[in-house]
Write an enzyme that holds these catalytic residues in place. Structure first.
Site, mmCIF file in Angstrom:
data_model
loop_
_atom_site.group_PDB
_atom_site.id
_atom_site.type_symbol
_atom_site.label_atom_id
_atom_site.label_comp_id
_atom_site.label_asym_id
_atom_site.label_seq_id
_atom_site.Cartn_x
_atom_site.Cartn_y
_atom_site.Cartn_z
ATOM 1 N N LYS A 54 0.835 -1.203 0.000
ATOM 2 C CA LYS A 54 0.000 0.000 0.000
ATOM 3 C C LYS A 54 0.871 1.255 0.000
ATOM 4 O O LYS A 54 0.627 2.200 -0.762
ATOM 5 C CB LYS A 54 -0.944 -0.002 1.209
ATOM 6 C CG LYS A 54 -2.089 -0.996 1.036
ATOM 7 C CD LYS A 54 -2.847 -1.278 2.325
ATOM 8 C CE LYS A 54 -3.845 -2.411 2.107
ATOM 9 N NZ LYS A 54 -4.491 -2.864 3.335
ATOM 10 N N GLN A 98 -4.727 -1.346 9.556
ATOM 11 C CA GLN A 98 -4.634 -2.709 9.025
ATOM 12 C C GLN A 98 -5.197 -3.728 10.026
ATOM 13 O O GLN A 98 -4.815 -3.731 11.195
ATOM 14 C CB GLN A 98 -3.159 -3.027 8.703
ATOM 15 C CG GLN A 98 -2.948 -4.369 8.048
ATOM 16 C CD GLN A 98 -3.584 -4.465 6.659
ATOM 17 O OE1 GLN A 98 -3.457 -3.579 5.842
ATOM 18 N NE2 GLN A 98 -4.292 -5.552 6.401
ATOM 19 N N ASP A 121 -11.100 2.889 3.861
ATOM 20 C CA ASP A 121 -11.472 1.472 3.779
ATOM 21 C C ASP A 121 -12.991 1.324 3.685
ATOM 22 O O ASP A 121 -13.498 0.254 3.355
ATOM 23 C CB ASP A 121 -10.979 0.719 5.026
ATOM 24 C CG ASP A 121 -9.804 -0.205 4.715
ATOM 25 O OD1 ASP A 121 -9.571 -0.490 3.534
ATOM 26 O OD2 ASP A 121 -9.130 -0.629 5.674
#
Ligand code: NDP
Length: 294
Positions: A54, A98, A121
Site C-alpha cells: 500500500k 490494518q 477502507d
C-alpha cells in the site's frame, strides 16, 4: 466455450495510472497532494506485506504516505490517540488501520474512531449507512474493484441478475449496495442459502466471496455469465509448498463462463488501486473540490 480472462493486473495498472494523473493535476492546480496514513500494530507477516504494498503504490501514484508501526503490545488508548491525531492532521486525507488488530484491542472501537471523511477502507458505520441510503460515501475497496472489473465486460449492469455469495461487512454487503446502485437485480447468498448451485445458475453475474477453495463449480454457472472471484485461499501444492486458489474452480468454470477473473491476478490488484481512488476522492471532498475523474 472458453471464457474471456478479466486481467485484473492490467486493469489495476491502468487505474493507478489514472489516479497518478489526477494526483498530478490536483497538486499543480490546487496545491493539494493527497496523503494516506497506514497504521500497523504487531508483525503479522501478511499484514506487513499488505502495508508495504500500500505504501509503495501510494508513493508511485504521487501521494504522500505516512507509515505508523506500533508494537503488538499497543494498548487501545494508544491506538485511539493515534487515530485522533491523524483525524486532526490536514496532510492526512485517508486513514487505514490494518486488520487484524492485536487481541487486547477492540477493532470496531478503533475503526469507529476514524473520521468518516478519512475512512478510505469504507468500514465506518456512517459510510456503510450512507452507501445503503444511496448517499455519497467512501465504499469498501474490494467491492469497488469487483464492480469495475464486471464493467470492463458490460459497461452497464442495468437489469442484470447478480448473485453475491457471502454477506460480510467487508465484501458481500457493500457489493450488494454497489450493485443496486448499478441497477442490477441482486441476490445475496450465504451459508444458510438453500440450493446454492440453483441460485447461482440464475446469475448473469456471479461474485464469490466465501473463503472456501474452489467451491463454485462449472455446473453452477449459467453459460456466458461473468464470474468475479474474490476468494483468496491457500491450499497445499503438488511440490509440497502451497498455492493460492479462489472460491471458484477456475479451470472448469472458464469452460462455461463468458468472462472470469483469475486468482491471483483478478480482484486482488484492484483492491489496492481502489484504495488509491478512495484517498483521492477523500482529499477532493475534504478540500471542497469536485470529485476526481477516477
Ligand atoms: P467472511 O468469512 O467474513 O465471510 C464469508 C461469507 O461466506 C459469509 O457470509 C458466509 O456465510 C459465507 N459462506 C461460508 N461458507 C459458505 C458456504 N458453504 N456456502 C455459502 N456461503 C458460505 O469472509 P470475507 O467476506 O472477509 O472474505 C471472503 C473471501 O474473500 C476470503 O477468501 C477472503 O480471503 C477474500 N478476500 C479477498 C480480498 C481481495 O482483496 N481479493 C479482500 C477481502 C477478502 P454466513 O454469513 O452465513 O456465515
Amino acid at each position: 466455450m472458453t471464457a474471456r480472462i478479466i486481467d485484473g493486473k492490467a486493469i489495476a495498472a491502468d487505474l493507478r495510472g489514472k489516479v497518478a494523473g489526477e494526483v498530478k493535476r490536483l497538486t499543480q492546480a490546487h496545491g493539494l497532494t493527497p496523503g494516506l496514513a497506514v497504521v500497523l500494530a504487531g508483525n503479522n507477516p501478511a499484514s506487513e506485506s499488505y502495508v508495504g504494498s500500500k505504501a509503495k503504490v501510494t508513493l508511485e501514484t504521487g501521494m504522500r504516505s505516512f507509515d505508523h508501526r506500533l508494537p503488538a503490545s499497543v494498548s487501545q488508548p494508544e491506538l485511539l490517540a493515534l487515530v485522533k491525531q491523524l483525524n486532526a492532521d490536514p496532510a492526512v486525507h485517508g486513514i487505514l488501520v490494518q486488520l487484524p488488530l492485536p487481541e487486547q484491542v477492540d477493532a470496531s472501537a478503533v475503526l469507529n474512531a476514524i473520521d468518516p471523511a478519512k475512512d478510505v477502507d469504507g468500514f465506518h458505520p456512517v459510510n456503510a449507512g450512507r452507501l445503503a441510503s444511496g448517499l455519497p460515501a467512501l465504499a469498501p475497496c474490494t467491492p469497488l474493484g469487483c464492480i469495475l472489473l464486471a464493467k470492463t465486460v458490460h459497461a452497464s449492469l442495468t437489469g442484470m441478475e447478480a448473485v453475491v455469495i457471502g454477506r460480510s461487512n467487508i465484501v458481500g454487503k457493500p457489493l450488494l449496495q454497489l450493485l443496486l446502485a448499478e441497477n442490477a437485480t441482486v441476490t445475496v447468498a450465504h451459508s444458510r442459502t438453500r440450493d446454492l448451485p440453483a441460485v447461482c445458475r440464475r446469475a448473469d453475474l456471479v461474485f464469490a466471496a466465501v473463503g472456501r477453495p474452489e467451491m463454485v463449480r462449472a455446473d453452477w454457472i449459467k453459460p456466458g455469465a461473468i464470474v468475479i472471484d474474490v476468494g483468496i485461499n491457500r491450499v497445499p501444492a503438488a511440490n509440497g509448498k502451497s498455492r493460492i486458489v479462489g472460491d471458484v474452480a477456475y479451470a472448469e468454470a472458464a469452460e462455461v463462463a463468458g468472462a472470469i477473473t483469475p486468482v491471483p491476478g483478478g480482484v486482488g490488484p484492484m483492491t489496492i488501486a481502489c484504495l488509491m481512488v478512495n484517498t483521492v476522492r477523500a482529499a477532493c471532498a475534504t478540500a471542497g473540490l469536485p470529485p476526481p475523474a477516477v
